[in-house]
Every structure is written in C-alpha cells, then in structure tokens.
Design an enzyme around this catalytic site. Structure first.
Site, PDB file in Angstrom:
ATOM      1  N   TYR A 142      -6.312  16.779  -2.500  1.00  0.00           N
ATOM      2  CA  TYR A 142      -6.990  17.034  -3.776  1.00  0.00           C
ATOM      3  C   TYR A 142      -8.001  18.183  -3.667  1.00  0.00           C
ATOM      4  O   TYR A 142      -8.458  18.722  -4.668  1.00  0.00           O
ATOM      5  CB  TYR A 142      -7.721  15.781  -4.280  1.00  0.00           C
ATOM      6  N   LYS A 191       1.170   8.589   6.949  1.00  0.00           N
ATOM      7  CA  LYS A 191       2.594   8.964   6.898  1.00  0.00           C
ATOM      8  C   LYS A 191       2.855   9.786   8.160  1.00  0.00           C
ATOM      9  O   LYS A 191       3.272  10.952   8.119  1.00  0.00           O
ATOM     10  CB  LYS A 191       2.847   9.750   5.601  1.00  0.00           C
ATOM     11  N   ASP A 223       4.635   4.156   2.674  1.00  0.00           N
ATOM     12  CA  ASP A 223       5.727   3.604   1.851  1.00  0.00           C
ATOM     13  C   ASP A 223       5.876   2.111   2.119  1.00  0.00           C
ATOM     14  O   ASP A 223       6.068   1.305   1.202  1.00  0.00           O
ATOM     15  CB  ASP A 223       7.044   4.357   2.073  1.00  0.00           C
ATOM     16  N   ASP A 247      -5.906   6.659  -3.490  1.00  0.00           N
ATOM     17  CA  ASP A 247      -5.907   6.730  -4.948  1.00  0.00           C
ATOM     18  C   ASP A 247      -4.789   5.831  -5.493  1.00  0.00           C
ATOM     19  O   ASP A 247      -4.994   4.988  -6.380  1.00  0.00           O
ATOM     20  CB  ASP A 247      -5.667   8.206  -5.345  1.00  0.00           C
ATOM     21  N   ASP A 251      -5.067   1.565  -6.900  1.00  0.00           N
ATOM     22  CA  ASP A 251      -4.649   1.178  -8.251  1.00  0.00           C
ATOM     23  C   ASP A 251      -3.597   0.075  -8.189  1.00  0.00           C
ATOM     24  O   ASP A 251      -3.605  -0.858  -8.992  1.00  0.00           O
ATOM     25  CB  ASP A 251      -4.093   2.386  -9.018  1.00  0.00           C
TER      26      ASP A 251
END
Ligand code: NAD
Length: 355
Positions: A142, A191, A223, A247, A251
């Site tokens: 980001y 990852k 994943d 992020d 959620d």
C-alpha cells in the site's frame, strides 16, 4: 493515575458512541481511583463544516500531546461529493500517519451469547473463538512504488511490495508480546512460497521467536489461512501479518463474528500513544436516534486501558461487564432481531451497572 484522552467523535453515530465510552471510562475511573481528562477535537465531516478541511492542525497537535486518542467514526452522505483530498475519510489516513501508527490490533471474538449471529455452522464454532490479528499498518504494497507504464502488451500498471528488516522486526515483536499477554500461541501468515518479502518476514519471525521461548509459533500461507479461518477459527490465538494480508483477513475474521457493532480496534506506535476506534463506520442511517450499539467503542476504550495505560484489571472489568450484559440477554437494535431492544444510553447504563 491521571490520563489525558483526546476525543475525536466525528460524524454520524460517532458522538453518541464516544459519549457512551466516556461514561464507562468515568465509571471505571471512579471505581479504581483514576482520573481521565477528555478533550474533544474536530475530525471528518464535522471539521469540514467548521474549518473546510477534514483534519485541522489543532486536532493533530491535540492528539500528539495526549496520552491516547478515542475515535468514533467519520463520513456521511453530506460530504460524499467532495473531492478525494477533502473527504472525511482522508482524515483517518492523516491522523494515522501523523501518529506513526504502524501496528493495528483487531480482535475478532465470538461471544457465547451471540453465537447465533455467527454465519458459520454451529459445530464449527461450538468452542467459540477469540482471535487477535496484528496487522502491519504503514508498510508493504500500500506504500510501495506504483505507477503506469507502456509494457509488452500496451498499457500496464504496477504496485510493489517492499519491507525492511526494521519494519518487520518491530511488528513481529509486538505480536510476540501480545501472544505473551494472551494464550502464548502465534501464527505468522505470509506467502513465502512466492514472495521475497514473505521469506524475509519468515526469517525474522524465526529469529524473534528465540527471544520468546514460551510462545508456540508457526507459519501459515495466506491462502490456507483464509480457509482455516472459516474451517476452524478456534485454532488461532494471535495472528501476525503484513499490511495487505491483514487488511483482507481481519475483515474476514470480523465477518465470522457476525456483529459489526461489537468489534473494537487499536492502532499503536512504538510509544504508549495509540488510536482506539470501533471497526464500523458512522452509520448515517441510524445517526442521532440513540439506537447505535456502543459496545465496539466501549471495548476500544478497554483496549486503551490495557495497551496505552497498562491498566489490565480495569480493562478486564469492562470486557467482563459487557459479557455479563450480553449473557443477561440485553441487546441493541442491531442484535435484537425485531425483539425488544435497548437504546444506546440504556445499554451503556447496564454496562456501568455491571462494572
Ligand atoms: P457502516 O459501518 O457505517 O454501516 C454499515 C451498516 O451497519 C449500517 O446499516 C449501520 O447502521 C450498521 N452499523 C454500523 N455500526 C453500527 C453500530 N455501532 N450499531 C448499530 N448498527 C451499526 O458502513 P457504511 O454504511 O458503509 O459507511 C457509512 C459511512 O461511514 C461512510 O461515509 C463511510 O465512508 C464511513 N466509514 C468510516 C469508517 C471510520 O470512520 N473508521 C469506517 C468505515 C466506513
């Protein structure tokens, strides 16, 4: 002890839910002999209406000079047509940057009394779950280099993820410390089978783990983590992960609790100064009606007591009062499913009674 708290009530239900949290803090102060001084500052739409900008300098200075900051929520239809840099939500990024808040703590807890709100099958959540997600907040993709260019097949866009050793070390340390205060189990999510940043991340987690022999830690690919959160959420205690993975996963974790009005959050820097806020927005549809669920903000205040002021007993007293109120069957409209509901003020009264 004496503490100065900056209040950023913001817009919509913000003032109502922050007022509830202030009343609970005052009751805690009275019971345990602390004094909290509250100073309100304008932010978001309220600041736009007064000063023409969403984050006045006075607000930033007031927050930086305080011991901690409690935020309601910002935004609403009144300001939706303003250009991006003048939108209320811009103030959130501004205050986080000004306070250098690189850690985001997002608990996702399923309260036994609210098990029916959870969208997962009953047998999956029979044990309940209580997860703390530690998300890196100021680095990664980001904030990396981005742009547009002409590539082999024409127009092309790119975003880059980079993490320095310093950025990873400090967030991983926060996560281990957090695990020490909870169930002493930590899962680092990355990852590493694809990304170089994840490989550095994993190496630093292993190094840091040697300083915390009591914490049982493991690594998990993102994943798989997305699947495990809905397959068996009770396996997690503390999770640490990068900005983007955090992020998305935070959620996902909040959704499996099924109750947006219950979830607090904390954003911290390397001092004790933090910004505490509910994860939900300003709920303009119910603003000013004394209908909002103030519990996420009250629990944010409980996190403030623990993480900024080191008042563990006082923090636990709030959490336990909320538990008791829910177990006694009291609900605000968002959780009452058409049955009798308490107002914002009434449920706050009940929580104060149970303290
Ligand atoms: P929202 O979270 O405000 O509301 C979504 C739904 O949940 C609404 O039906 C609302 O009534 C309900 N809800 C939310 N919090 C509740 C509570 N405490 N008690 C009872 N019901 C509650 O999300 P939205 O509608 O997408 O956004 C509304 C505004 O909030 C927008 O302007 C958005 O940009 C802003 N927003 C701000 C923040 C923040 O300040 N951190 C976060 C998200 C959205």
């Amino acid at each position: 002890m004496n503490f100065n708290i900056a209040l950023l009530k913001g817009d919509g239900i913000g003032p109502e839910i922050v007022d509830s949290a202030v009343r609970v803090l005052e009751a805690v102060g009275e019971k345990y002999g602390h004094s909290f001084k509250f100073t309100p500052y304008d932010i978001g739409g309220a600041a736009i209406d007064k000063y023409g900008i969403p984050l006045p300098e006075e607000t930033v200075a007031g927050c930086l000079a305080s011991d901690s900051v409690l935020l309601g929520a910002v935004g609403g239809p009144k300001w939706d047509t303003l250009p991006g840099h003048l939108r209320p939500e811009k103030a959130l990024l501004g205050i986080r940057a000004a306070m250098n808040l690189f850690t985001n703590l997002r608990p996702a807890k399923l309260y036994p009394a609210l098990a029916g709100e959870c969208p997962l099958r009953e047998d999956i959540v029979a044990e309940g779950f209580d997860i703390m997600i530690v998300r890196e907040l100021t680095g990664g993709i980001y904030f990396g280099e981005r742009g547009m260019r002409e590539g082999k097949w024409g127009e092309e866009a790119y975003d880059t993820e980079s993490y320095s050793r310093m950025e990873i070390e400090r967030i991983v340390k926060v996560a281990f410390e957090c695990a020490m205060k909870r169930g002493k189990r930590l899962v680092s999510i990355d990852k590493a089978n694809v990304l170089e940043t994840s490989r550095l991340w994993r190496k630093i987690v292993a190094e840091t783990a040697t300083l915390y022999p009591e914490v049982e830690y493991s690594n998990m690919l993102v994943d798989n983590a997305a699947m495990q959160l809905v397959r068996c959420p009770s396996q997690f205690d503390v999770i640490v992960t990068s900005n983007m993975f955090g992020d998305i996963l935070s959620d996902e974790a909040s959704q499996i609790t099924g109750s947006i009005g219950m979830l607090p959050s904390a954003s911290l820097n390397d001092s004790s100064l933090g910004l505490y806020e509910p994860i939900h927005g300003s709920a303009p549809d119910i603003a000013g009606q004394n209908k909002a669920n103030p519990i996420a903000t009250i629990l944010s205040a409980a996190m403030m007591l623990l993480y900024s002021f080191g008042l563990a007993k006082e923090s636990e007293a709030i959490v336990s009062a909320v538990d008791k109120v829910l177990l006694a069957g009291y609900r605000t409209a968002d959780l009452a499913h058409g049955k009798e509901a308490l107002t914002t003020t009434e449920i706050t009264d009940k929580i104060i009674e149970m303290l």
